[in-house]
Design an enzyme around this catalytic site. Structure first.
Site, mmCIF file in Angstrom:
data_model
loop_
_atom_site.group_PDB
_atom_site.id
_atom_site.type_symbol
_atom_site.label_atom_id
_atom_site.label_comp_id
_atom_site.label_asym_id
_atom_site.label_seq_id
_atom_site.Cartn_x
_atom_site.Cartn_y
_atom_site.Cartn_z
ATOM 1 C CB CYS A 220 9.158 6.285 0.702
ATOM 2 S SG CYS A 220 10.984 5.681 0.359
ATOM 3 C CG ASP A 290 7.973 -1.729 -0.581
ATOM 4 O OD1 ASP A 290 9.070 -1.596 -1.380
ATOM 5 O OD2 ASP A 290 7.462 -0.856 0.036
ATOM 6 C CG HIS A 325 8.202 1.635 -1.951
ATOM 7 N ND1 HIS A 325 8.561 1.400 -0.527
ATOM 8 C CD2 HIS A 325 8.378 2.911 -2.248
ATOM 9 C CE1 HIS A 325 9.077 2.362 -0.089
ATOM 10 N NE2 HIS A 325 9.160 3.266 -1.017
#
Length: 389
Positions: A220, A290, A325
């Site tokens: 991320c 995601d 994610h």
């Protein structure tokens, strides 16, 4: 169920690293007997997590989780590790929980039990049980806390005299120090520094680190820091990088909205210049479901920019259908929605991460194997640019 010889449940190995598989076998059942096999774990936050599958014993009166088909439960089909990756909070638990190991030097203690029938077993006494230890550190791995020169982190050193290739481990924008991936990487032969980078100003050399064999892994927001370090930081020239769930910003103000303000000075948002300056192999890992960030599109942007710079051959891309994610080490539970602590505050937000449980579990298992192979190739190979950790 009454019989002369009681059922026996065994798990092999009963003590293993969290990225290693186990086998669960139930014996001494009547043939054709419906049973539920359940795992139960109490987290460090005192929340209970469970997973379970419904089975029918074969003509010998046995059930093998790795060889037999689960007919229902939190997972279905032939799933050796379904008792771990399909874990979820028990009914009535707090909302938005996410399971993350805090004390990496203590094992996860998971109880695996077998119950009669395919109904609700929460109030039943088990027919048999076994306790399983799941570890993040192997024997001989050293854990060293680092708090100096603006750095807060934890260094994990593999067993043996060293020196070792090394990894810098960067997590997302929630801040805090997460150690469990770095601990596992040390078990696989890489000196690994889990870094709370949102408060860090510097890194340091360590005598157990081979200075020209350093890689970086980020998830991320950590991917943006990873790319910035690889492209711009004068003290780190990594030999390879791994970016999981890639992000970037294309705002006119060159800022990242909703992310922490305590951003290291080496993080840049000039996207073409940032990516075009990278000269090391990179592995991009993303899930197509995601729901947090358009990571697949970001990966396409990275590849396009590298192609324009004549460096497309440096990029390896892995897109996993229906994964979300939070792609973590294998057999970790899947969280489609979970609480997210806003960095620098005590506020929580409910975050949608995406993914479907079974494809996400497959993505975590496959990507971990490919991450380790990628690191083995580039950090145990021929010399390259120097870096410091």
């Amino acid at each position: 169920m009454s019989q002369a010889v009681p059922p026996l449940l065994s798990v092999h190995p009963s003590r293993a690293l969290v990225d290693e598989k186990f086998s669960v076998l139930v014996e001494n059942l009547p043939p054709g007997c419906p049973v539920t096999i359940r795992s139960l774990y109490q987290s460090e936050d005192k929340d209970f997590w469970e997973a379970y599958g419904h089975y029918v014993s074969n003509h010998k009166g046995t059930v093998s989780v790795s060889e037999d088909i689960s007919l229902g439960g939190t997972y279905t089909g032939k799933e050796a590790m379904g008792l771990l990756w399909s874990m979820r909070p028990i009914p009535g638990s707090r909302k938005g929980l996410r399971l993350r190991k805090k004390d990496t030097c203590a094992p996860m203690l998971v109880t695996i039990s077998v119950y009669s029938g395919h109904g609700d077993v929460s109030d039943q006494a088990p027919l048999a049980s076994a306790l399983v230890e799941r570890w993040h550190v192997a024997p001989g791995v050293q854990r060293i806390e680092i708090t100096e020169k603006g750095v807060r982190g934890t260094l994990f050193l593999p067993p043996g005299p060293g020196p070792f290739p090394a990894m810098l481990d960067l997590w997302g924008g929630g801040g805090g120090l997460q150690e469990y991936r770095a601990a596992l990487l040390a078990c696989r032969g890489f000196a690994s520094l889990a870094l709370e980078y949102l408060k860090a100003n510097d890194t340091k050399s360590h005598p157990q680190v081979i200075p020209d064999r350093v890689g970086i892994i980020g998830l991320c927001f950590g991917t943006l820091v990873t790319l910035s370090l690889a492209a711009e930081c004068p003290t780190i020239k990594p030999r390879c990088i791994v970016c999981i769930s890639n992000i970037h910003s294309k705002s006119n103000e060159n800022t990242i909205q909703e992310f922490p303000q305590e951003i290291p000075e080496y993080v840049t948002y000039d996207w073409p210049r940032l990516v075009g300056n990278i000269n090391c192999p990179m592995l991009l890992i993303n899930g197509t479901d995601d729901q947090n960030w358009p990571t697949v599109e970001v990966a396409s942007d990275i590849i396009k920019t590298m192609r324009e710079a004549g460096k497309e051959s440096l990029v390896t891309r892995l897109d996993y259908p229906d994964a979300g994610h939070l792609i973590e080490p294998p057999f970790s539970p899947h969280f489609r929605v979970a609480n997210f602590m806003l960095h620098g505050t005590k506020k929580k937000a409910m975050m949608l991460w995406g993914g479907k449980t079974k494809p996400h579990a497959d993505a975590q298992e496959d990507s971990w194997k490919k991450i380790l192979s990628f690191l083995q190739l580039h950090l145990y190979g021929a010399p390259s640019l120097k870096a410091n950790l």
